[in-house]
Enzyme design. Structure first.
Site, PDB file in Angstrom:
ATOM      1  CD  GLU A 218      -3.022  -0.992   2.254  1.00 48.35           C
ATOM      2  OE1 GLU A 218      -4.207  -1.269   2.002  1.00 48.35           O
ATOM      3  OE2 GLU A 218      -2.646  -0.638   3.390  1.00 48.35           O
ATOM      4  CD  GLU A 294      -4.740  -6.040   2.636  1.00 44.20           C
ATOM      5  OE1 GLU A 294      -5.514  -5.281   3.265  1.00 44.20           O
ATOM      6  OE2 GLU A 294      -3.498  -6.016   2.800  1.00 44.20           O
TER       7      GLU A 294
END
Length: 653
Positions: A218, A294
């Site tokens: 991320e 995710e």
């Protein structure tokens, strides 16, 4: 579903059967072993050993790759149905149970993070033993029939302390984490040198189960250095990573986390985000396989906040929508586990919030590995698209409620100080990370006690990270933290010992302020605006070696009115094979629990977590030592229950 989009599962005959690793159950006799070695040597002298390489290795040429909108494993289309389990959050004795339950749910791929801070607790000293045995975890997944996507960081977020970065990096006052700052990249290079030497042989093309590796985590939502992600990509490739590389970003970072030559994947929870982000993926990388790295099956909890839940019907709808959109998926989390010890992280946006010990996450399996409504519904979904029967779900591990334990012995913190290592003497306060201890690596976790002498009353002020209990001699007068930056010292007579017991409640694991996560007293502490000097500083890291200093002769019976903080000692007697249970500390306020020297984690009566998971694998038949470190108020008993309780919010005062 899979049939609708024309993508099937890879069959064993198309890539070779997944290998099984096993260890002999008993040693060979010395003579037999010697004869085997001699015979093998004679045979191999007459044969070309290269011809003995297993066919399933020779057939592994292209690995997982992309072809248009499809993932391919060798020459066959492949659909990633993954789930996250973190080996460092699950007792090693239960790894197989959790992975078998994953396989039985219809998943084909395990994903896991690798926590740098746990594997390199001291610079240059690596730990891959016991519960941190990454290689054993990956090989077990292969044995069970799961592929593996590895997410090695170096930063992983994962709601773990400092996002998995080791605290000793913060000894450098100029440190710029997650950038190409020399002090950071030099540390990453040394860590990757060691880590990748373990990972490389586990890759698909070398016969292992790792089919893809993630490049950091991320980064788009952080985005402090455009050279950083290319550096991490090259660092992986230079050390022998040859499998498919991925990035992973949420909606806030997707546009900035993209790296040329690396497949971008997305993180989300709602169907609305799915439409937005898959459209964006198409715009930045063209026609490529889509993957939700995710899909958040629940969410983490913070102390003083609510227990977060996500309805199983909502989960089923979104997972179905993701699959119907032609996207591969990874369930984060399939099984969350526990933030044992002090490894939990924190967030700090408008206010600082420390994460609870449980990492239940309202995931597909509970913290103790039990089935949920999500598991039942998702198993039915994945079973309908697998093209064959699923393994039967393993039986649940039994649980019990042991008899309550009454602590019988006691040791106040003040009496315990004489058994500690020599304190650090310093004119000014020193933060945890810069304490000259632990072979120069400072202190990572736990508490730090600062002592100095004062001779007047007044207003005490300063930066305390994260929570500091203030004492005049041994009398508690209150706390300093992010909200309470001043406290009044009452009238005193003569020279008096001022003590501040500071707890690292968890370094921030996500956001822009990870560089500002030093703990303890930060800078000077002031009395009436004058800096205090001449400190004695005790490191109370609460490691197993810390507790081993407390010999039997140091404890005394629990007094009617204990002095706090204090350690309380009791015995849990188990007659038969130990079973899982949950500890309930009703009447206690805040502290830490240790079983046979193993740190189970923090408890705090503000909730939402009201029980601590105690794995039966960490208990022994017979007598088990229970130690509770309590900061403020002890209850009469330590209770046990068969079921966890993640209760409703009880707000902070």
């Amino acid at each position: 579903m899979l049939a609708k989009v024309g993508i099937g599962f890879l069959r064993p005959e198309q890539t070779g059967t997944m290998p099984t690793w096993s260890v002999p159950r008993r040693p060979c006799r010395a003579f037999g072993l010697l004869m085997l070695v001699i015979l093998s040597f004679l045979v191999l002298r007459r044969l070309d050993w290269r011809g003995l390489v297993s066919p399933w290795i020779r057939h592994r040429q292209s690995g997982l790759h992309t072809k248009g909108q499809n993932f391919m494993l060798e020459d066959s289309t492949f659909w990633i149905l993954g789930g996250s389990v973190h080996y460092f959050r699950v007792p090693k004795a239960y790894w197989r149970d959790r992975l078998l339950k994953m396989k039985a749910c219809g998943l084909n791929t395990l994903t896991t993070y690798v926590p740098w801070n746990l594997h390199e607790p001291r610079r240059g000293a690596f730990d891959f033993s016991g519960n941190l045995d990454l290689e054993a975890f990956v090989l077990m997944a292969a044995e069970i029939g799961l592929w593996v996507i590895l997410r090695p960081g170096p930063y992983i977020c994962s709601e773990i302390d400092l996002g998995g970065l080791p605290s000793w990096l913060l000894q450098d006052s100029g440190m710029r984490l997650r950038t190409t700052y020399k002090g950071f990249t030099e540390a990453v290079d040394l860590y990757f040198d060691h880590l990748m030497s373990r990972v490389v042989p586990l890759q698909y093309k070398y016969g292992g189960p790792i089919i893809a590796v993630q490049v950091e985590n991320e980064y788009g939502s952080y985005n402090k250095d455009p050279a950083y992600m290319p550096y991490i990509k090259k660092a992986l490739e230079d050390r022998g990573i040859v499998e498919l590389l991925l990035t992973s970003d949420n909606k806030d970072g997707l546009s900035k986390g993209f790296v040329p030559g690396v497949l971008a994947t997305i993180n989300l929870q709602s169907q609305e985000e799915l439409h937005l982000l898959t459209t964006f993926l198409l715009s930045i990388q063209g026609v490529q396989p889509k993957m939700v790295m995710e899909y958040w099956t629940g969410w983490f909890d913070s102390w003083g906040g609510p227990h977060n839940i996500l309805d199983s019907s909502e989960v089923l709808k979104t997972v179905s929508a993701i699959i119907d959109a032609g996207s591969s998926i990874n369930l984060y989390m399939f099984h969350g586990g526990t933030n044992f010890g002090f490894i939990n992280g924190a967030v700090h946006f408008h206010e600082y919030k420390s994460h609870v010990t449980s990492y239940d996450y309202d995931a597909v399996l509970t913290e103790a590995g039990d089935y949920t409504a999500k598991y039942i519904k998702l198993r039915e979904l994945f079973g309908s698209i697998s093209g064959g029967p699923l393994l039967p779900p393993p039986d649940l591990l039994p649980k019990t409620a042991y008899e309550s334990v009454r602590p019988v012995l006691y040791l106040s913190l003040w009496d315990a100080l004489q058994y500690m290592e020599e304190p650090t003497n310093s004119e000014k306060p020193i933060n945890m990370e810069n304490l000259p201890i632990n072979n120069g690596n400072g202190q990572s976790f736990g508490y730090t006690l600062y002592e100095t002498t004062i001779d007047s009353s007044g207003v005490l002020s300063g930066l305390v990270r994260d929570r500091g209990q203030v004492f005049v001699n041994t009398v508690s007068i209150g706390f300093l933290d992010y909200k309470r930056k001043k406290i009044v010292i009452p009238l005193i007579q003569g020279y008096t010992i001022l003590r501040i017991l500071v707890e690292n409640c968890g370094r921030v694991n996500y956001g822009d302020n990870i560089n500002d996560q030093r703990k303890g007293l930060i800078g000077n502490i002031y009395l009436n605006n004058s800096p205090l000097k001449n400190f004695r500083i005790y490191s109370l890291d609460m490691k197993k070696s810390f507790l081993q200093r407390f010999g039997a002769n140091m404890w005394s019976p629990v007094p009617e009115t204990p002095t706090f903080p204090a350690f309380f000692l009791g015995a849990l007697s188990i007659a038969l094979s130990p079973l899982d249970t949950f500890m309930k500390l009703e009447g206690w306020e805040k502290g830490v629990v240790f079983i046979n020297g193993q740190n189970l984690g923090r408890y705090w009566n503000i909730g939402p977590q009201e029980t601590l998971y105690l794995p039966g694998a960490w208990l022994d038949p017979g007598i088990n030592q229970v130690i509770v470190f309590e900061e403020k108020m002890a209850g009469p008993m330590i209770q046990f229950t068969e079921t966890p309780h993640l209760g409703r919010n009880r707000y902070l005062n």
